[in-house]
Design an enzyme around this catalytic site. Structure first.
Site, PDB file in Angstrom:
ATOM      1  N   SER A 171       5.554   5.226   8.703  1.00 11.86           N
ATOM      2  CA  SER A 171       4.876   5.009   7.438  1.00 11.86           C
ATOM      3  C   SER A 171       5.806   5.396   6.305  1.00 11.86           C
ATOM      4  O   SER A 171       6.388   6.479   6.343  1.00 11.86           O
ATOM      5  CB  SER A 171       3.618   5.866   7.356  1.00 11.86           C
ATOM      6  N   ASN A 229       6.114  -1.452  11.208  1.00 12.45           N
ATOM      7  CA  ASN A 229       5.254  -1.033  10.096  1.00 12.45           C
ATOM      8  C   ASN A 229       5.564  -1.882   8.843  1.00 12.45           C
ATOM      9  O   ASN A 229       6.248  -2.895   8.922  1.00 12.45           O
ATOM     10  CB  ASN A 229       5.476   0.463   9.842  1.00 12.45           C
ATOM     11  N   LYS A 281       5.867   3.480  17.135  1.00 11.95           N
ATOM     12  CA  LYS A 281       5.835   2.440  16.091  1.00 11.95           C
ATOM     13  C   LYS A 281       6.958   2.685  15.101  1.00 11.95           C
ATOM     14  O   LYS A 281       7.024   3.743  14.482  1.00 11.95           O
ATOM     15  CB  LYS A 281       4.485   2.444  15.375  1.00 11.95           C
ATOM     16  N   ASN A 311       4.989   6.148   3.329  1.00 17.24           N
ATOM     17  CA  ASN A 311       4.294   6.831   2.238  1.00 17.24           C
ATOM     18  C   ASN A 311       4.101   8.328   2.433  1.00 17.24           C
ATOM     19  O   ASN A 311       3.419   8.978   1.657  1.00 17.24           O
ATOM     20  CB  ASN A 311       2.939   6.153   2.000  1.00 17.24           C
ATOM     21  N   THR A 312       4.672   8.870   3.510  1.00 16.36           N
ATOM     22  CA  THR A 312       4.677  10.322   3.693  1.00 16.36           C
ATOM     23  C   THR A 312       6.145  10.749   3.611  1.00 16.36           C
ATOM     24  O   THR A 312       6.935  10.378   4.479  1.00 16.36           O
ATOM     25  CB  THR A 312       4.063  10.714   5.055  1.00 16.36           C
ATOM     26  N   ASN A 343       0.832  -1.207   0.000  1.00 17.24           N
ATOM     27  CA  ASN A 343       0.000   0.000   0.000  1.00 17.24           C
ATOM     28  C   ASN A 343       0.859   1.247   0.000  1.00 17.24           C
ATOM     29  O   ASN A 343       1.949   1.265   0.560  1.00 17.24           O
ATOM     30  CB  ASN A 343      -0.987  -0.018   1.182  1.00 17.24           C
ATOM     31  N   PHE A 363      -1.513   8.164   4.365  1.00 21.54           N
ATOM     32  CA  PHE A 363      -2.297   8.824   5.427  1.00 21.54           C
ATOM     33  C   PHE A 363      -3.556   9.490   4.902  1.00 21.54           C
ATOM     34  O   PHE A 363      -3.791  10.674   5.145  1.00 21.54           O
ATOM     35  CB  PHE A 363      -1.447   9.870   6.165  1.00 21.54           C
TER      36      PHE A 363
HETATM   37  C1  LIG Z   1      -3.751  -1.116   3.638  1.00 19.69           C
HETATM   38  C2  LIG Z   1      -2.898  -0.853   4.836  1.00 19.69           C
HETATM   39  C3  LIG Z   1      -2.961   0.380   5.484  1.00 19.69           C
HETATM   40  C4  LIG Z   1      -2.152   0.628   6.593  1.00 19.69           C
HETATM   41  N1  LIG Z   1      -2.251   1.837   7.235  1.00 19.69           N
HETATM   42  C5  LIG Z   1      -1.521   2.053   8.357  1.00 19.69           C
HETATM   43  C6  LIG Z   1      -1.652   3.270   9.076  1.00 19.69           C
HETATM   44  O1  LIG Z   1      -2.456   4.138   8.737  1.00 19.69           O
HETATM   45  N2  LIG Z   1      -0.851   3.459  10.158  1.00 19.69           N
HETATM   46  C7  LIG Z   1       0.039   2.510  10.589  1.00 19.69           C
HETATM   47  O2  LIG Z   1       0.730   2.731  11.581  1.00 19.69           O
HETATM   48  N3  LIG Z   1       0.159   1.345   9.938  1.00 19.69           N
HETATM   49  C8  LIG Z   1      -0.600   1.090   8.843  1.00 19.69           C
HETATM   50  N4  LIG Z   1      -0.475  -0.107   8.194  1.00 19.69           N
HETATM   51  C9  LIG Z   1       0.516  -1.092   8.687  1.00 19.69           C
HETATM   52  C10 LIG Z   1      -0.102  -2.134   9.632  1.00 19.69           C
HETATM   53  O3  LIG Z   1      -0.585  -1.539  10.808  1.00 19.69           O
HETATM   54  C11 LIG Z   1       0.951  -3.188  10.009  1.00 19.69           C
HETATM   55  O4  LIG Z   1       1.988  -2.550  10.730  1.00 19.69           O
HETATM   56  C12 LIG Z   1       1.547  -3.886   8.791  1.00 19.69           C
HETATM   57  O5  LIG Z   1       0.568  -4.077   7.796  1.00 19.69           O
HETATM   58  C13 LIG Z   1       2.147  -5.246   9.136  1.00 19.69           C
HETATM   59  O6  LIG Z   1       1.158  -6.120   9.626  1.00 19.69           O
HETATM   60  P1  LIG Z   1       0.441  -7.238   8.712  1.00 19.69           P
HETATM   61  O7  LIG Z   1       1.521  -7.963   7.977  1.00 19.69           O
HETATM   62  O8  LIG Z   1      -0.314  -8.106   9.680  1.00 19.69           O
HETATM   63  O9  LIG Z   1      -0.473  -6.506   7.802  1.00 19.69           O
HETATM   64  C14 LIG Z   1      -1.271  -0.375   7.071  1.00 19.69           C
HETATM   65  C15 LIG Z   1      -1.224  -1.609   6.411  1.00 19.69           C
HETATM   66  C16 LIG Z   1      -2.013  -1.863   5.320  1.00 19.69           C
HETATM   67  C17 LIG Z   1      -1.936  -3.217   4.648  1.00 19.69           C
END
Ligand SMILES: Cc1cc2nc3c(=O)[nH]c(=O)nc-3n(C[C@H](O)[C@H](O)[C@H](O)COP(=O)(O)O)c2cc1C
Length: 364
Positions: free
Chosen positions: A173, A243, A214, A175-176, A110, A114
């Site tokens: 993140s 993350n 985080k 992406n910022t 992704n 934000f």
């Molecule tokens: C579509 C998507 C959006 C995410 N948005 C955020 C976010 O807004 N803030 C954040 O701290 N992590 C975000 N994450 C990261 C997740 O919280 C997590 O740290 C990461 O996906 C690893 O866990 P997973 O493998 O179980 O998905 C996002 C992940 C995905 C897939």
């Protein structure tokens, strides 16, 4: 009921663009009548950051960015929910498409950037459910165009403390642009000094509000040394590791989609995220608890996270591929691990394998 509904809905959701499927899922959770999951076995309870978690499985940030369905998620059996990331002002994020499924790898990329309805809207929702019970944290971030990002974090802590069980400072993140630079020692020290100052101020008004940090799984070990050193010196209440990753493991099969820019999550992230968790655990030396996240898609993966150093775990991507049945599966696996070793509590397993994991070859 939700199980059957979900089994019928999942193929349909997979036929949709991932972001449309996600919006629809949020709507279903908001409006479908959900039965409460069975109560948790007492042996799954975890005490961390001064909070009592009924079980260690949390919904990771990014699923319920705007605080629309925390209570539905708690009813489905999560032990806690992290809403957000929320930014102070509303912002749209990057242009679509910006979420991609790597089906053969059980991964997701992704680059949402934000997208947030902003603090006002999320605050209103969390305030409306503040007396509903359950552990609901808020993950906070900075607006893309804000010059003083540190001030954004401090302000959001003060605003959300009265309605959130804990606050996560998200500086990881990918992406910022420039956000991850806040993880560097000097910038992090300045950020945490102001954040912890804000935490102390709100504690006097709103009671204790744990502040968690985080981090990205892409830090070098020298950067991790610094980040943990600063987090300990500034007395954060915990860390979340971590993350999404900008790396692309050699094992990926969806080569074409893997070239999309953005953060990778799901199964391909498990080895790196678990390694970074163990590396963090050995550096923290028990100063505060850790939340392990990244690639958990089975009971065995959840147990591996706990043994690598996680007091609590979170997941997101696996829900896309495995569905909500995964929560009950993980709970059953954790209970049988306890029974196997005749243990009364998961705390006895936390970090049991951390040293061994840090001695392995670096995950490719
Ligand atoms: C579509 C998507 C959006 C995410 N948005 C955020 C976010 O807004 N803030 C954040 O701290 N992590 C975000 N994450 C990261 C997740 O919280 C997590 O740290 C990461 O996906 C690893 O866990 P997973 O493998 O179980 O998905 C996002 C992940 C995905 C897939």
């Amino acid at each position: 009921m939700i199980g059957l509904f979900e089994r019928l809905a999942r193929p349909f959701l997979h036929a949709l663009d991932p972001e449309d499927a996600h919006s629809l899922t949020i709507k279903m959770l908001a409006y479908a009548p959900l039965l409460r999951a069975a109560g948790d076995d007492k042996r799954l309870a975890v005490r961390a950051f001064g909070l009592n978690f009924p079980n260690p499985i949390g919904m990771a940030a990014g699923f319920d960015k705007n605080g629309e369905v925390p209570d539905a998620l708690l009813r489905l059996g999560f032990g806690f929910v992290e809403t957000g990331t929320v930014t102070p002002l509303p912002q749209r994020g990057n242009p679509r498409p910006r979420v991609f499924r790597l089906n053969a790898d059980r991964g997701v990329i992704n680059r949402l950037g934000f997208n947030s309805q902003g603090a006002e809207a999320v605050l209103r929702r969390l305030a409306a459910r503040a007396n509903a019970g359950g552990i609901v944290g808020i993950n906070i971030g900075a607006n893309k165009d804000e010059a003083d990002r540190v001030a954004d974090y401090a302000r959001l802590i003060e605003r959300f403390a009265p309605v959130a069980s804990y606050v996560t400072i998200n500086i990881s993140s990918p992406n910022t642009p420039g956000l991850r630079n806040l993880q560097q020692a000097e910038a992090l020290d300045d950020l945490l000094a102001r954040v912890i100052d804000a935490r102390e101020r709100v504690t006097r008004r709103a009671g204790p509000t744990p502040a968690l940090l985080k981090i990205a799984p892409d830090l070098s070990l020298a950067e991790l040394d610094d980040a943990v050193g600063v987090a300990r010196a500034r007395r954060v209440d915990g860390m979340i590791v971590g993350n999404t990753t900008l790396t692309r493991p050699a094992s990926l099969r969806e080569m074409k989609i893997a070239k999309e820019a953005g953060g990778l999550s799901g199964r391909p992230l498990l080895p790196l995220a678990t390694r970074m968790l163990a590396e963090t655990y050995v550096r923290v030396e028990g100063a505060f608890p850790l939340i392990g996240v990244g690639g958990i898609d089975s009971g065995a993966a959840a147990l591996a996270k706990i043994r690598a150093g996680a007091s609590l775990i979170q997941l997101y991507s696996a829900l896309v591929f495995r569905g909500l049945g995964l929560i009950a599966e993980i709970k059953a696996a954790l209970l049988s691990a306890l029974e196997r070793d005749s243990l009364d509590s998961l705390s006895e397993l936390v970090g049991a394998d951390a040293a061994a994991v840090t001695a392995e070859a670096w995950p490719q």
